[in-house]
Design a protein around this motif. Structure first.
Motif, PDB file in Angstrom:
ATOM      1  N   LEU A  43      -2.260  -8.416  -2.058  1.00  0.00           N
ATOM      2  CA  LEU A  43      -1.365  -7.266  -2.017  1.00  0.00           C
ATOM      3  C   LEU A  43      -1.630  -6.474  -3.294  1.00  0.00           C
ATOM      4  N   ILE A  44      -2.142  -5.243  -3.161  1.00  0.00           N
ATOM      5  CA  ILE A  44      -2.474  -4.450  -4.348  1.00  0.00           C
ATOM      6  C   ILE A  44      -1.772  -3.100  -4.275  1.00  0.00           C
ATOM      7  N   ILE A 214      -4.145  -5.653   1.419  1.00  0.00           N
ATOM      8  CA  ILE A 214      -3.110  -4.700   1.829  1.00  0.00           C
ATOM      9  C   ILE A 214      -2.828  -3.783   0.644  1.00  0.00           C
ATOM     10  N   VAL A 215      -2.988  -2.470   0.848  1.00  0.00           N
ATOM     11  CA  VAL A 215      -2.748  -1.491  -0.212  1.00  0.00           C
ATOM     12  C   VAL A 215      -1.386  -0.850   0.014  1.00  0.00           C
ATOM     13  N   ILE A 216      -0.514  -0.957  -0.993  1.00  0.00           N
ATOM     14  CA  ILE A 216       0.836  -0.410  -0.885  1.00  0.00           C
ATOM     15  C   ILE A 216       1.094   0.537  -2.056  1.00  0.00           C
ATOM     16  N   HIS A 217       1.751   1.659  -1.773  1.00  0.00           N
ATOM     17  CA  HIS A 217       2.038   2.660  -2.807  1.00  0.00           C
ATOM     18  C   HIS A 217       3.321   3.389  -2.447  1.00  0.00           C
ATOM     19  N   LYS A 218       4.237   3.437  -3.410  1.00  0.00           N
ATOM     20  CA  LYS A 218       5.513   4.136  -3.233  1.00  0.00           C
ATOM     21  C   LYS A 218       6.197   3.717  -1.944  1.00  0.00           C
ATOM     22  N   SER A 219       6.292   2.400  -1.752  1.00  0.00           N
ATOM     23  CA  SER A 219       7.033   1.743  -0.662  1.00  0.00           C
ATOM     24  C   SER A 219       6.332   1.802   0.690  1.00  0.00           C
TER      25      SER A 219
END
Length: 583
Positions: A43-44, A214-219
């Motif tokens: 998870l990044i 999995i790329v996550i940014h600002k929820s």
């Protein structure tokens, strides 16, 4: 349980109500992801993206605001305790007991997890051997190096064999040798025990070792896929370039990043600068820097894909003021020969233990000087002596022309210091911390007010003033620490692992700020475990077991490590291992 996926999130939302005003803040927005069984998943994402929140939802430590999350076939809303009985979770600050030995910590966690007595010894023996801690079982945990503590935290988490292992930034503050060993352990666990692992990491090279990313940014989830699939996002957009003679790569990097219309990202790599373009028109602007510059196409990496995803999201969703970093320099860059730090035969002992052994070096005005080494090498001890926070046992030490043996307090007026761990007052707001430390540095009235406004702008803290410092994401804590350290405009800035746990996007901004400070004449001393950051330095020194192994430019250090050494990470490991093999 789904035979293919251990975790399934469906239309998952998590928001928090913030008072006053009962404002709803979304931490996760419409998350739909699956974690495959028996695999490593990474998870990044930047700080504050929602990574830790997601992990806590998986553990059943939080409940979804909307949607569902199923773990091991169990809905977290229905039976979180059953889930917790079958998984293991290592948070960022894992609770080891510093006054207990390694063996006593293992026994304690085995008791807490209810591990049967008859299987403990075999389990302990296997875990200790796997982590190389078998010869240190009686050592007090508080006396372990950072890497050894992380290994102990991992095996305490694994005293029972979980079906799912969750690791929240397990290698923060850990040197490259120990990081490599930890990941070998994880890969072995997945292969031999079929454990499913979900890991949150700031290191792209670690994410590349995983089956799924999995790329996550600002929820929000920006992308999922294998490392190879995500790296292909940057296909045909990645290049490298050699700086003109006499120009440090960090200066060329800054020139490239100023072309925000065409350049997505640029970062020093070896003696060159690696960059990503939006459009081929970027090449015309690059030729204006120097018409003889040769541009070479390179294969894209996971980090390239990650940076493209973040930049494209920001360009679509936010209208941010383009931050300027006023850098004054000549294209023929030369380091001043004015010595700001003089170290001769420096020694520091703790009882019979020698933490720093007979070290000598100089640091020049406006230089970025990197202090590298494995955990327990003596870096922080050297650092604390340079800052005047710890007296030397013997030797000579001068900082900004002041002998630290005679005038440590006076010398500190010329020094700014950012500690390895957040060391400001967590219960004070951003503004209150700036006011308090400005007063400590002797600033008052309009001078204090003006400097606070300047550093808030410099480090993008406008709008954060009323937030409690301890509740800020890691990247904002780092910005605040930097702002406080520079309030009194020190001649020398000491940075002790300032980017530990900080995502690549925040690290780019940080290094542009450092480049600007050095170009303005501030001398920078920095320790880091991100070895690619050593390429920003004018010179680096590698220590191990209290001794200086090598000092020189990044190029000199890489070349000394061997002919086939391409990266600083490889050079660091080779130099340390060569030294240890001689002993």
């Amino acid at each position: 349980m789904n035979n293919e996926n251990v975790v399934i999130a469906e239309n998952l939302y998590k928001y928090f109500i913030v008072k006053p005003g009962n404002k709803k803040v979304e931490a996760l927005t419409n998350i739909n992801i699956e974690i495959p069984v028996g695999k490593l998943t990474a998870l990044i994402g930047p700080d504050g993206a929602g990574k830790t929140t997601f992990m806590r939802l998986v553990c059943g430590l939080m409940m979804p605001s909307e949607g569902n999350i199923t773990v091991l076939g169990i809905n977290t809303k229905e039976n979180p305790q059953e889930i917790q009985n079958r998984i293991s979770y290592m948070p960022q600050r894992f609770g080891l007991y510093e006054d207990l030995s390694i063996q006593e910590n293992l026994n304690l966690y085995a008791d807490l997890y209810g591990v049967p007595k008859e299987i403990r010894n075999e389990r302990f023996e296997r875990l200790l051997k796997m982590t190389g801690l078998e010869d240190f079982t009686e050592r007090q945990t508080g006396k372990l190096s950072g890497g050894m503590k992380q290994k102990l935290g991992l095996i305490c988490t694994l005293v029972r064999s979980p079906e799912l292992l969750l690791l929240d930034e397990p290698t923060v503050g850990v040197d490259p040798l120990s990081r490599r060993e930890l990941w070998e352990i994880l890969q072995k666990l997945v292969k031999e025990e079929n454990i499913t692992v979900l890991v949150n990491t700031a290191y792209m090279d670690e994410a590349e070792l995983c089956h799924k990313v999995i790329v996550i940014h600002k929820s929000t989830i920006l992308a999922t896929g294998t490392p190879k699939e995500l790296s292909l996002i940057g296909d045909d957009r990645c290049f490298k370039i050699q700086p003109p003679s006499g120009m440090p790569s960090r200066i060329l990097q800054t020139k490239l990043l100023d072309d925000k219309q065409n350049i997505i990202d640029a970062v020093p790599e070896g003696d060159e600068v690696r960059f990503i373009t939006y459009l081929d028109e970027a090449f015309n602007n690059i030729k204006e820097i120097d018409s003889n510059l040769q541009i070479q196409k390179v294969d894209s990496t996971l980090e390239d894909g990650f940076m493209i995803l973040l930049r494209e999201y920001e360009s679509k969703h936010t209208k941010t003021e383009k931050k300027k970093f006023p850098i004054k320099f000549s294209d023929k860059f030369e380091i001043s020969k004015q010595v700001d730090i003089e170290v001769k035969n420096l020694v520091r002992k703790f009882g019979d233990f020698t933490a720093v052994s007979n070290t000598s070096f100089q640091v020049y005005k406006g230089e970025i000087f990197g202090l590298l080494g494995p955990n327990g090498a003596g870096k922080t001890t050297t650092f604390r002596m340079l800052c005047g926070l710890l007296p030397s046992t013997s030797g000579f030490l001068s900082v900004a022309g002041v002998n630290l043996r005679n005038s440590r307090t006076y010398a500190r007026t010329n020094i700014g210091y950012v500690a390895q761990k957040f060391s400001l007052y967590s219960n004070l707001t951003v503004e209150e911390n700036l006011m308090f430390f400005g007063g400590v540095y002797g600033l008052k009235g309009d001078k204090l007010k003006n400097r606070i406004e300047e550093v808030k702008k410099q480090f993008d803290l406008i709008g954060q003033e009323t937030k409690t410092s301890g509740e800020l994401p890691g990247g904002f804590k780092q910005r605040l620490s930097m702002a406080v350290a520079l309030l009194h405009e020190p001649k020398i800035l000491f940075l002790d692992e300032p980017t530990s746990g900080i995502d690549p996007l925040a690290r780019r901004t940080f290094w542009r700020q450092i480049t600007a400070l050095a170009a303005g004449g501030t001398t920078i001393i920095i320790t880091t475990h991100f070895l690619e950051e050593a390429e920003y330095c004018d010179r680096i020194m590698i220590q191990d077991q209290g001794k200086m192994l090598i000092i020189g430019t990044p190029k000199e250090v890489r070349e000394s490590a061997g002919e086939n050494i391409k990266t600083m990470n490889q050079a660091f490991i080779e130099i340390v291992e060569q030294n240890r093999s001689k002993e």
